[in-house]
Write a protein that holds these residues in place. Structure first.
Motif, PDB file in Angstrom:
ATOM      1  N   ASN A 182      33.018 -71.009 -29.955  1.00  0.00           N
ATOM      2  CA  ASN A 182      33.006 -71.263 -28.517  1.00  0.00           C
ATOM      3  C   ASN A 182      32.902 -72.766 -28.267  1.00  0.00           C
ATOM      4  OD1 ASN A 182      32.809 -71.214 -25.771  1.00  0.00           O
ATOM      5  ND2 ASN A 182      30.843 -70.176 -25.690  1.00  0.00           N
ATOM      6  N   PRO A 183      34.050 -73.468 -28.222  1.00  0.00           N
ATOM      7  CA  PRO A 183      34.019 -74.921 -28.035  1.00  0.00           C
ATOM      8  C   PRO A 183      33.271 -75.355 -26.771  1.00  0.00           C
ATOM      9  CG  PRO A 183      36.222 -74.203 -28.661  1.00  0.00           C
ATOM     10  CD  PRO A 183      35.411 -72.967 -28.388  1.00  0.00           C
ATOM     11  N   GLY A 184      33.167 -74.499 -25.783  1.00  0.00           N
ATOM     12  CA  GLY A 184      32.438 -74.824 -24.561  1.00  0.00           C
ATOM     13  C   GLY A 184      30.966 -75.090 -24.802  1.00  0.00           C
ATOM     14  N   ASP A 185      30.409 -74.557 -25.900  1.00  0.00           N
ATOM     15  CA  ASP A 185      28.998 -74.804 -26.232  1.00  0.00           C
ATOM     16  C   ASP A 185      28.717 -76.292 -26.439  1.00  0.00           C
ATOM     17  OD1 ASP A 185      28.407 -72.086 -26.173  1.00  0.00           O
ATOM     18  OD2 ASP A 185      28.363 -71.860 -28.359  1.00  0.00           O
ATOM     19  N   ILE A 186      29.721 -77.023 -26.884  1.00  0.00           N
ATOM     20  CA  ILE A 186      29.561 -78.444 -27.190  1.00  0.00           C
ATOM     21  C   ILE A 186      29.186 -79.231 -25.938  1.00  0.00           C
ATOM     22  CG2 ILE A 186      30.779 -80.502 -28.035  1.00  0.00           C
ATOM     23  CD1 ILE A 186      32.457 -78.394 -29.744  1.00  0.00           C
ATOM     24  N   ASP A 187      29.691 -78.783 -24.786  1.00  0.00           N
ATOM     25  CA  ASP A 187      29.451 -79.492 -23.527  1.00  0.00           C
ATOM     26  C   ASP A 187      27.967 -79.594 -23.174  1.00  0.00           C
ATOM     27  OD1 ASP A 187      32.190 -79.762 -23.308  1.00  0.00           O
ATOM     28  OD2 ASP A 187      32.405 -78.030 -21.977  1.00  0.00           O
ATOM     29  N   GLY A 188      27.159 -78.652 -23.635  1.00  0.00           N
ATOM     30  CA  GLY A 188      25.744 -78.652 -23.301  1.00  0.00           C
ATOM     31  C   GLY A 188      24.874 -79.470 -24.235  1.00  0.00           C
ATOM     32  N   LEU A 189      25.475 -80.126 -25.209  1.00  0.00           N
ATOM     33  CA  LEU A 189      24.703 -80.891 -26.190  1.00  0.00           C
ATOM     34  C   LEU A 189      24.436 -82.316 -25.702  1.00  0.00           C
ATOM     35  CD1 LEU A 189      26.536 -79.656 -29.399  1.00  0.00           C
ATOM     36  CD2 LEU A 189      24.385 -78.824 -28.435  1.00  0.00           C
ATOM     37  N   LEU A 190      23.488 -82.975 -26.337  1.00  0.00           N
ATOM     38  CA  LEU A 190      23.074 -84.314 -25.934  1.00  0.00           C
ATOM     39  C   LEU A 190      23.899 -85.395 -26.637  1.00  0.00           C
ATOM     40  CD1 LEU A 190      19.215 -83.803 -26.311  1.00  0.00           C
ATOM     41  CD2 LEU A 190      20.540 -83.681 -24.189  1.00  0.00           C
ATOM     42  N   SER A 191      24.178 -86.478 -25.917  1.00  0.00           N
ATOM     43  CA  SER A 191      24.770 -87.658 -26.542  1.00  0.00           C
ATOM     44  C   SER A 191      23.662 -88.381 -27.310  1.00  0.00           C
ATOM     45  CB  SER A 191      25.337 -88.588 -25.470  1.00  0.00           C
ATOM     46  OG  SER A 191      24.270 -89.145 -24.706  1.00  0.00           O
ATOM     47  N   ALA A 192      24.041 -89.378 -28.095  1.00  0.00           N
ATOM     48  CA  ALA A 192      23.042 -90.163 -28.829  1.00  0.00           C
ATOM     49  C   ALA A 192      22.058 -90.809 -27.857  1.00  0.00           C
ATOM     50  CB  ALA A 192      23.725 -91.212 -29.695  1.00  0.00           C
ATOM     51  N   GLU A 193      22.560 -91.347 -26.760  1.00  0.00           N
ATOM     52  CA  GLU A 193      21.693 -91.994 -25.773  1.00  0.00           C
ATOM     53  C   GLU A 193      20.739 -90.981 -25.130  1.00  0.00           C
ATOM     54  OE1 GLU A 193      21.172 -95.251 -25.093  1.00  0.00           O
ATOM     55  OE2 GLU A 193      22.480 -95.535 -26.822  1.00  0.00           O
ATOM     56  N   ASP A 194      21.276 -89.803 -24.789  1.00  0.00           N
ATOM     57  CA  ASP A 194      20.426 -88.760 -24.184  1.00  0.00           C
ATOM     58  C   ASP A 194      19.365 -88.297 -25.167  1.00  0.00           C
ATOM     59  OD1 ASP A 194      21.913 -88.859 -21.839  1.00  0.00           O
ATOM     60  OD2 ASP A 194      23.179 -87.152 -22.396  1.00  0.00           O
ATOM     61  N   TYR A 195      19.726 -88.177 -26.441  1.00  0.00           N
ATOM     62  CA  TYR A 195      18.755 -87.738 -27.449  1.00  0.00           C
ATOM     63  C   TYR A 195      17.655 -88.787 -27.631  1.00  0.00           C
ATOM     64  CZ  TYR A 195      16.689 -86.010 -31.757  1.00  0.00           C
ATOM     65  OH  TYR A 195      15.790 -85.568 -32.704  1.00  0.00           O
ATOM     66  N   LYS A 196      18.042 -90.053 -27.673  1.00  0.00           N
ATOM     67  CA  LYS A 196      17.038 -91.119 -27.792  1.00  0.00           C
ATOM     68  C   LYS A 196      16.054 -91.062 -26.616  1.00  0.00           C
ATOM     69  CE  LYS A 196      19.815 -94.728 -28.761  1.00  0.00           C
ATOM     70  NZ  LYS A 196      20.222 -96.088 -29.184  1.00  0.00           N
ATOM     71  N   SER A 197      16.572 -90.850 -25.416  1.00  0.00           N
ATOM     72  CA  SER A 197      15.692 -90.720 -24.248  1.00  0.00           C
ATOM     73  C   SER A 197      14.791 -89.495 -24.385  1.00  0.00           C
ATOM     74  CB  SER A 197      16.507 -90.589 -22.960  1.00  0.00           C
ATOM     75  OG  SER A 197      17.209 -91.772 -22.710  1.00  0.00           O
ATOM     76  N   PHE A 198      15.348 -88.387 -24.881  1.00  0.00           N
ATOM     77  CA  PHE A 198      14.594 -87.146 -25.039  1.00  0.00           C
ATOM     78  C   PHE A 198      13.379 -87.326 -25.950  1.00  0.00           C
ATOM     79  CE2 PHE A 198      13.943 -83.202 -27.530  1.00  0.00           C
ATOM     80  CZ  PHE A 198      13.472 -82.387 -26.509  1.00  0.00           C
ATOM     81  N   ILE A 199      13.570 -88.072 -27.061  1.00  0.00           N
ATOM     82  CA  ILE A 199      12.460 -88.247 -28.006  1.00  0.00           C
ATOM     83  C   ILE A 199      11.632 -89.498 -27.702  1.00  0.00           C
ATOM     84  CG2 ILE A 199      13.597 -86.970 -29.872  1.00  0.00           C
ATOM     85  CD1 ILE A 199      14.167 -89.733 -31.182  1.00  0.00           C
ATOM     86  N   GLY A 200      12.050 -90.232 -26.698  1.00  0.00           N
ATOM     87  CA  GLY A 200      11.281 -91.419 -26.302  1.00  0.00           C
ATOM     88  C   GLY A 200      11.493 -92.615 -27.198  1.00  0.00           C
ATOM     89  N   ALA A 201      12.677 -92.694 -27.808  1.00  0.00           N
ATOM     90  CA  ALA A 201      12.976 -93.828 -28.718  1.00  0.00           C
ATOM     91  C   ALA A 201      13.581 -94.993 -27.952  1.00  0.00           C
ATOM     92  CB  ALA A 201      13.915 -93.382 -29.820  1.00  0.00           C
TER      93      ALA A 201
END
Length: 126
Positions: free
Chosen positions: A107-126
Motif C-alpha cells: 500500500n504505497p499510500g502508507d508512505i504519505d503518513g511517515l515523518l521526514s527527517a526534519e519532522d523526526y528530529k523535531s519529534f525526538i527533540g534533536a
C-alpha cells in the motif's frame, strides 16, 4: 546523530528506504543509542504479509527487548542475515549494513503518513 534526508521515519523509531515497490527497514540512530549495545535481532517473518503497525520482530539490547513495527503494509521478502553473526551492525551502521528487513510494499499510500527527517528530529527533540 544522523538522520538521512532520503529516508522516512516513524514515531516508533523505525526508518524506511523506498526503492520502487520494495523497501528496506531498520531502526534509527536515535533508537539504537537509546537501546544501547544490540546483542540479538529476532525476525521470523519472511514470507509474512503484514499490515502497517504490525510487529515484524524484536531487537534485544543488553538491558531490554523492544518490538519492531512495520511502517507500511507489505510482505517480508528478506531478513538481513548479517545481523545473525553481527547484531552490533545495528549500532555501528543503522542505515546501511544494519538494515533489518526488505519488504514488498503493498500500500504505497502508507508512505504519505511517515515523518521526514526534519519532522523526526523535531519529534525526538534533536
Amino acid at each position: 546523530m544522523n538522520f538521512p534526508s532520503e529516508l522516512k521515519y516513524t514515531e516508533d523509531h523505525e526508518w524506511i528506504r523506498i526503492e520502487g515497490d520494495t523497501a528496506y527497514i531498520g531502526i534509527t540512530d536515535h533508537a539504537q543509542q537509546e537501546l544501547g549495545d544490540i546483542v540479538y535481532v529476532d525476525i521470523n517473518t519472511v514470507g509474512d504479509t503484514l499490515e502497517k503497525g504490525d510487529v515484524f520482530g524484536s531487537v534485544e539490547a543488553v538491558k531490554t527487548v523492544s518490538d519492531l513495527f512495520i511502517p507500511v503494509a507489505g510482505t517480508v521478502l528478506e531478513v538481513n542475515d548479517a545481523l545473525d553473526a553481527e547484531p552490533e551492525l545495528v549500532n555501528s551502521d543503522p542505515y546501511e549494513k544494519g538494515w533489518m528487513v526488505k519488504i514488498s510494499v503493498s500500500n504505497p499510500g502508507d508512505i504519505d503518513g511517515l515523518l521526514s527527517a526534519e519532522d523526526y528530529k523535531s519529534f525526538i527533540g534533536a
